[in-house]
Design a protein around this motif. Structure first.
Motif, PDB file in Angstrom:
ATOM      1  N   UNK A 110     -23.301 -16.383  43.212  1.00  0.00           N
ATOM      2  CA  UNK A 110     -24.238 -17.068  42.329  1.00  0.00           C
ATOM      3  C   UNK A 110     -23.883 -16.773  40.872  1.00  0.00           C
ATOM      4  N   UNK A 111     -23.923 -17.831  40.054  1.00  0.00           N
ATOM      5  CA  UNK A 111     -23.563 -17.671  38.646  1.00  0.00           C
ATOM      6  C   UNK A 111     -24.773 -17.224  37.831  1.00  0.00           C
ATOM      7  N   UNK A 112     -24.498 -16.414  36.828  1.00  0.00           N
ATOM      8  CA  UNK A 112     -25.538 -16.031  35.885  1.00  0.00           C
ATOM      9  C   UNK A 112     -25.594 -17.084  34.790  1.00  0.00           C
TER      10      UNK A 112
ATOM     11  N   UNK B   2     -17.127 -29.363  25.432  1.00  0.00           N
ATOM     12  CA  UNK B   2     -15.768 -28.812  25.488  1.00  0.00           C
ATOM     13  C   UNK B   2     -15.827 -27.294  25.555  1.00  0.00           C
ATOM     14  N   UNK B   3     -16.671 -26.695  24.737  1.00  0.00           N
ATOM     15  CA  UNK B   3     -16.797 -25.232  24.734  1.00  0.00           C
ATOM     16  C   UNK B   3     -17.297 -24.735  26.090  1.00  0.00           C
ATOM     17  N   UNK B   4     -18.268 -25.414  26.652  1.00  0.00           N
ATOM     18  CA  UNK B   4     -18.808 -25.018  27.960  1.00  0.00           C
ATOM     19  C   UNK B   4     -17.717 -25.038  29.026  1.00  0.00           C
ATOM     20  N   UNK B   5     -16.961 -26.135  29.078  1.00  0.00           N
ATOM     21  CA  UNK B   5     -15.917 -26.277  30.093  1.00  0.00           C
ATOM     22  C   UNK B   5     -14.871 -25.176  29.961  1.00  0.00           C
TER      23      UNK B   5
ATOM     24  N   UNK C 154     -14.482 -17.808  32.583  1.00  0.00           N
ATOM     25  CA  UNK C 154     -15.526 -16.879  33.032  1.00  0.00           C
ATOM     26  C   UNK C 154     -16.365 -17.553  34.119  1.00  0.00           C
ATOM     27  N   UNK C 155     -15.799 -17.717  35.312  1.00  0.00           N
ATOM     28  CA  UNK C 155     -16.474 -18.483  36.379  1.00  0.00           C
ATOM     29  C   UNK C 155     -17.772 -17.863  36.875  1.00  0.00           C
ATOM     30  N   UNK C 156     -18.054 -16.654  36.473  1.00  0.00           N
ATOM     31  CA  UNK C 156     -19.299 -16.027  36.912  1.00  0.00           C
ATOM     32  C   UNK C 156     -20.508 -16.491  36.103  1.00  0.00           C
ATOM     33  N   UNK C 157     -20.255 -17.287  35.043  1.00  0.00           N
ATOM     34  CA  UNK C 157     -21.344 -17.730  34.177  1.00  0.00           C
ATOM     35  C   UNK C 157     -21.486 -19.244  34.165  1.00  0.00           C
TER      36      UNK C 157
END
Length: 338
Positions: A37-39, A57-60, A66-69
């Motif tokens: 589960x992502x935080x 773009x920044x989010x992607x 950082x796939x945990x977020x």
């Protein structure tokens, strides 16, 4: 009981046991292989960053590294963005109103302010330029727009929402020496209506209202270019960028001592990402191909030339006590200010 009946019972028991084994094994496999589960990192942000698409773009890019977020944005004017963070409903803010940012930190709500980008505000209006302000500086232009307003031939549309853009507009009116509270009540050419109109909305909606009324307005250049390119508006730039219209974007992390969400470390990762070479290089070209001009200018590379005009303007308008973040407002900042 017959032997046949006993066989049926044993067979049923065996079948149930087999099903339980399969279900248990499947459940164990799912627990071992399902993605964690992502935080959630919640960013309260100004509309000009959100509406230009740069946050997508920044989010992607951040989530890829950082796939945990999972990063979520709440888009609103700077004033509301700060209030959202103060309530504990966000982990960090991205805003562009230095005085409000200082107050946010002074209240104990924010720490580790970091400038990551800048651009400029401009004044736009109808192509006919009824007040004749093209080529003037912003203060002179606003005085002439007021003259045109009193004569009933020009209108001004304000964000009126306590956003960063609205804060800059109020600062420019103050430089004119006029009283803004009185200006708001002035009639347009003796009519019942006023020449000064408050939209109480985001930048795109304000631009659209100004476009409908052939009025002037103050806008950040990024949101203007996006709306103009997409044919949402026909307004043209009449007053260009300069020292008085500098627009500085900063990130501030919510103080972990007062914020209940507990995402301080994750928020610091996001701020470090904003000032990383990857993001700063992306900002250098963001919007160039689509709009013919970059929408935001990266701040970190400017520091390589500390004597530049831009650096001096930022230091004068967006630094506090000679720093983007005085030491009393820093908390476990690591190498953020190296």
């Amino acid at each position: 009981m017959s032997s046949l009946a006993g066989f049926k019972i044993n067979r049923n028991v065996a079948m149930i046991a087999a099903v339980l084994i399969v279900v248990t094994a499947g459940s164990l496999y799912w627990n071992l292989t399902r993605p964690p589960e992502k935080e959630s990192i919640i960013v309260s942000t100004t509309t000009s960053l959100y509406e230009t698409g740069v946050l997508d773009v920044l989010k992607t890019r951040f989530e890829a590294n950082n796939p945990e977020y999972n990063v979520s944005f709440i888009s609103q004017g700077t004033g509301l963005a700060i209030e959202t963070a103060k309530r504990g409903d966000a982990d960090l803010i991205l805003v562009h109103a230095p005085a409000s940012e200082l107050a946010f930190m002074e209240s104990g709500s924010g720490v580790n302010r970091k400038i990551f980008a800048y651009n400029f505000f401009i004044i736009v209006g109808s192509e006919g330029d009824p007040a004749g302000v093209a080529g003037l500086g912003p203060v002179e232009a606003m005085l002439k727009i007021r003259e045109g307003g009193l004569a009933g031939k020009a209108f001004w549309v304000s964000r009126g929402d306590n956003s960063g853009t609205h804060t800059k507009e109020k600062a420019l009116w103050k430089l004119t020496g006029l009283n803004l509270d009185e200006i708001k009540l002035e009639a347009a050419g003796g009519s019942d209506g006023t020449w000064y109109i408050e939209a109480g909305a985001g930048m795109t909606a304000t631009l659209q209202l100004a476009n409908q009324k052939d009025a002037y307005t103050l806008t950040d250049v990024a949101t203007y270019l996006k709306n103009y390119k997409n044919d949402n508006i026909q307004l043209v730039k009449v007053v260009d960028s300069g020292e008085d219209t500098l627009n500085v974007y900063s990130a501030i992390v919510c103080n972990p001592e007062s914020n209940p969400r507990g995402m301080f470390d994750a928020s610091m990762k996001f701020v470090q990402f904003l000032v990383s070479d990857e993001t700063q290089n992306m900002l250098k070209t963001y919007g160039q191909e689509e709009f013919g001009s970059t929408l935001f200018k990266p701040w970190v590379p400017e520091l390589q030339n500390p004597d530049s005009e831009i650096v001096k303007w930022v230091e004068e308008q967006a630094y506090f006590e000679g720093s983007e973040c005085p030491t009393q407002y820093r908390h476990q900042a690591g190498n953020l200010y190296r």
